[in-house]
Enzyme design. Sequence first.
Site, mmCIF file in Angstrom:
data_model
loop_
_atom_site.group_PDB
_atom_site.id
_atom_site.type_symbol
_atom_site.label_atom_id
_atom_site.label_comp_id
_atom_site.label_asym_id
_atom_site.label_seq_id
_atom_site.Cartn_x
_atom_site.Cartn_y
_atom_site.Cartn_z
ATOM 1 N N SER A 23 0.832 -1.210 0.000
ATOM 2 C CA SER A 23 0.000 0.000 0.000
ATOM 3 C C SER A 23 0.863 1.256 0.000
ATOM 4 C CB SER A 23 -0.951 0.008 1.202
ATOM 5 O OG SER A 23 -0.245 -0.130 2.415
ATOM 6 N N THR A 155 -40.457 25.774 -10.324
ATOM 7 C CA THR A 155 -40.700 24.403 -9.875
ATOM 8 C C THR A 155 -40.963 23.641 -11.170
ATOM 9 O OG1 THR A 155 -43.086 24.690 -9.646
ATOM 10 C CG2 THR A 155 -41.783 25.100 -7.672
ATOM 11 N N HIS A 156 -40.492 22.413 -11.240
ATOM 12 C CA HIS A 156 -40.594 21.613 -12.479
ATOM 13 C C HIS A 156 -39.970 22.339 -13.673
ATOM 14 C CE1 HIS A 156 -43.657 19.274 -10.231
ATOM 15 N NE2 HIS A 156 -44.080 20.469 -9.841
ATOM 16 N N SER A 277 -13.862 26.525 -28.018
ATOM 17 C CA SER A 277 -13.964 25.311 -28.828
ATOM 18 C C SER A 277 -12.823 25.296 -29.839
ATOM 19 C CB SER A 277 -15.308 25.308 -29.559
ATOM 20 O OG SER A 277 -15.229 24.539 -30.746
ATOM 21 N N LYS A 283 -17.612 29.991 -29.540
ATOM 22 C CA LYS A 283 -18.012 29.322 -28.300
ATOM 23 C C LYS A 283 -17.314 29.810 -27.043
ATOM 24 C CE LYS A 283 -20.070 25.491 -28.371
ATOM 25 N NZ LYS A 283 -21.374 25.220 -27.779
ATOM 26 N N ASN A 285 -17.694 27.998 -23.393
ATOM 27 C CA ASN A 285 -18.408 26.908 -22.716
ATOM 28 C C ASN A 285 -18.178 26.912 -21.198
ATOM 29 O OD1 ASN A 285 -19.356 25.880 -25.192
ATOM 30 N ND2 ASN A 285 -17.423 24.783 -25.511
ATOM 31 N N GLU A 290 -19.578 22.155 -15.714
ATOM 32 C CA GLU A 290 -19.867 20.793 -16.163
ATOM 33 C C GLU A 290 -18.964 19.774 -15.480
ATOM 34 O OE1 GLU A 290 -20.921 20.822 -20.692
ATOM 35 O OE2 GLU A 290 -19.743 22.588 -20.240
ATOM 36 N N TYR A 317 -9.209 -7.491 12.098
ATOM 37 C CA TYR A 317 -8.597 -6.949 10.883
ATOM 38 C C TYR A 317 -8.608 -7.974 9.744
ATOM 39 C CZ TYR A 317 -5.271 -4.986 7.580
ATOM 40 O OH TYR A 317 -4.707 -4.498 6.441
ATOM 41 N N GLN A 322 -7.227 -2.670 3.730
ATOM 42 C CA GLN A 322 -6.213 -1.816 3.108
ATOM 43 C C GLN A 322 -6.812 -1.061 1.916
ATOM 44 O OE1 GLN A 322 -1.952 -2.980 2.829
ATOM 45 N NE2 GLN A 322 -2.351 -3.160 0.649
ATOM 46 N N LYS A 325 -8.155 3.146 1.555
ATOM 47 C CA LYS A 325 -7.438 4.419 1.454
ATOM 48 C C LYS A 325 -7.617 5.178 0.148
ATOM 49 C CE LYS A 325 -4.168 2.662 4.709
ATOM 50 N NZ LYS A 325 -5.040 1.471 4.818
HETATM 51 N N1 ARG Z 1 -1.098 -1.539 5.076
HETATM 52 C C1 ARG Z 1 -2.044 -2.134 5.969
HETATM 53 C C2 ARG Z 1 -3.411 -1.446 5.818
HETATM 54 O O1 ARG Z 1 -3.445 -0.359 5.379
HETATM 55 C C3 ARG Z 1 -1.603 -1.952 7.365
HETATM 56 C C4 ARG Z 1 -2.131 -2.996 8.303
HETATM 57 C C5 ARG Z 1 -1.548 -4.301 7.978
HETATM 58 N N2 ARG Z 1 -1.889 -5.260 8.944
HETATM 59 C C6 ARG Z 1 -1.790 -6.560 8.704
HETATM 60 N N3 ARG Z 1 -2.151 -7.343 9.628
HETATM 61 N N4 ARG Z 1 -1.386 -7.007 7.545
HETATM 62 O O2 ARG Z 1 -4.436 -2.000 6.126
#
Ligand code: ARG
Length: 465
Positions: A23, A155-156, A277, A283, A285, A290, A317, A322, A325
């Site tokens: 990660s 409205t509408h 454009s 144009k 725009n 948008e 866990y 992971q 994120k």
């Molecule tokens: N990179 C992992 C995450 O973001 C950290 C936790 C890892 N823990 C584990 N037991 N492998 O979730």
Amino acid sequence: MANLWSGRFEKEMDDIVKEFNASIGFDSRMYDEDIDGSIAHVTMLGEQGIIDPEEVKKIIAGLEKIREKIKRGEIVFSADDEDIHMGIEARLTAEIGDAGKKLHTARSRNDQCQVDGRMYLKKEIDEIIDRLCYLEEVILDKAEHYAEDLAIGFTHVQHAQPVTIGFIFMAYFQMFRRDIERLKDTRYRMDLCPLGSCALAGTTFPIDRQKTAEILGFRGPTENAMDSVSDRDYSIEFISDSAISMMHISRWAEEFVWWNSQEFGFIDIDDSYCTGSSIMPQKKNPDMAELLRGKVGRVYGDLMQLLTVMKGTPLAYNKDFQEDKESLFDAVDTWKTSITIFANMLKNTRFRTERIEEQFSEGFLNATDVAEHFAKQGIPFREAHEIVGKMVKKCESRGCGLEDLTDEELKDVDARINRKLLGDISMKACVEARGSFGGTAPTEVRRQIRVGRDFLKAMKDDKER
Ligand code: ARG
């Protein structure tokens, strides 16, 4: 590089597995939080007599050095590091030697990644609240500027009743105010420190979780270790907040696109917020509006992604987590930029009041006012409604407005009505008369603006406290 669990393993990870498992490619954005968390942790370990004070000093100095190196771009992480937690710990041991190996006493990456995530998100929430307050300020200034200027209420997407431009601005002000308040609630709930939950069950070391929570600026520690390492509610809540707020931005952006069209012609967006454009020379725009309308799609996607990741995961866990994120970061980035672009586009937009007024003659915007005038003269509202409906029909066949009907024509509709009874039904009079609490009368809009300013002032005072 041998990894941190090499004791139990006979073989290295396959290269493709290493990449898939890592990660570090995205969680390195939390390096500051990771280092702050480690410093708080090791300080507490020292105070509790779990680690020698000299080693604590060494570890902290080492961590600060690594922070500087990362800032200067001198550390390049790779899939070998797996994640930011292991990346920094490995650098620490390389930097200060054996003392570095003690940092991970009485904690796990399971609680570490969570303390990082919460600290990171609290910081981003503060930034987003600041940006939303800036947007609100722009809205209030514009509302004030256009407090008396007439606009068409729909409205509408049909002409409904006359309002003021300031009134429309204040409608959006409420939406973004709720967004700010929602964020504050979310922040309050997530403001508990999971550090010291360890893998899932706490630890045999005499740690002081209140202390680490306090050092890191949390309200207190989380209550249950198993929940702490498995909970991603705070991220889901945050992304929900962003989805709702982006929906608000998208709604107004949609209106901007329409208002900017030749058909409406209500607004003139500054050149610096438009594009041309490549083929059609004439144009201009409304691309920013948008794009803002489109960006909401990403954030909805982020929300569904994380809800789906969490669905059906058992305690405690799981590596699935992971995957919490990238969607979170995407929601943060998208929301933050969108607020600023939107606020500045708003600031740089002029309302073409003359063009808006030209369109007042369409759609009988004052019909409700006529019915209310009749009702005030003793005709029950249901009957008045019916009478005005008939008047509208007459006007449509004659191609005129309600105010143009003669006494004769009115009498023809209903014996009880005449031009005097119509009263003043100019758009201005209609708007000024809607002074009920929350209504569109300029006096009311100005009251709403005052309340809005008080809210922003309270937000500012809160921040300074
Ligand atoms: N990179 C992992 C995450 O973001 C950290 C936790 C890892 N823990 C584990 N037991 N492998 O979730």
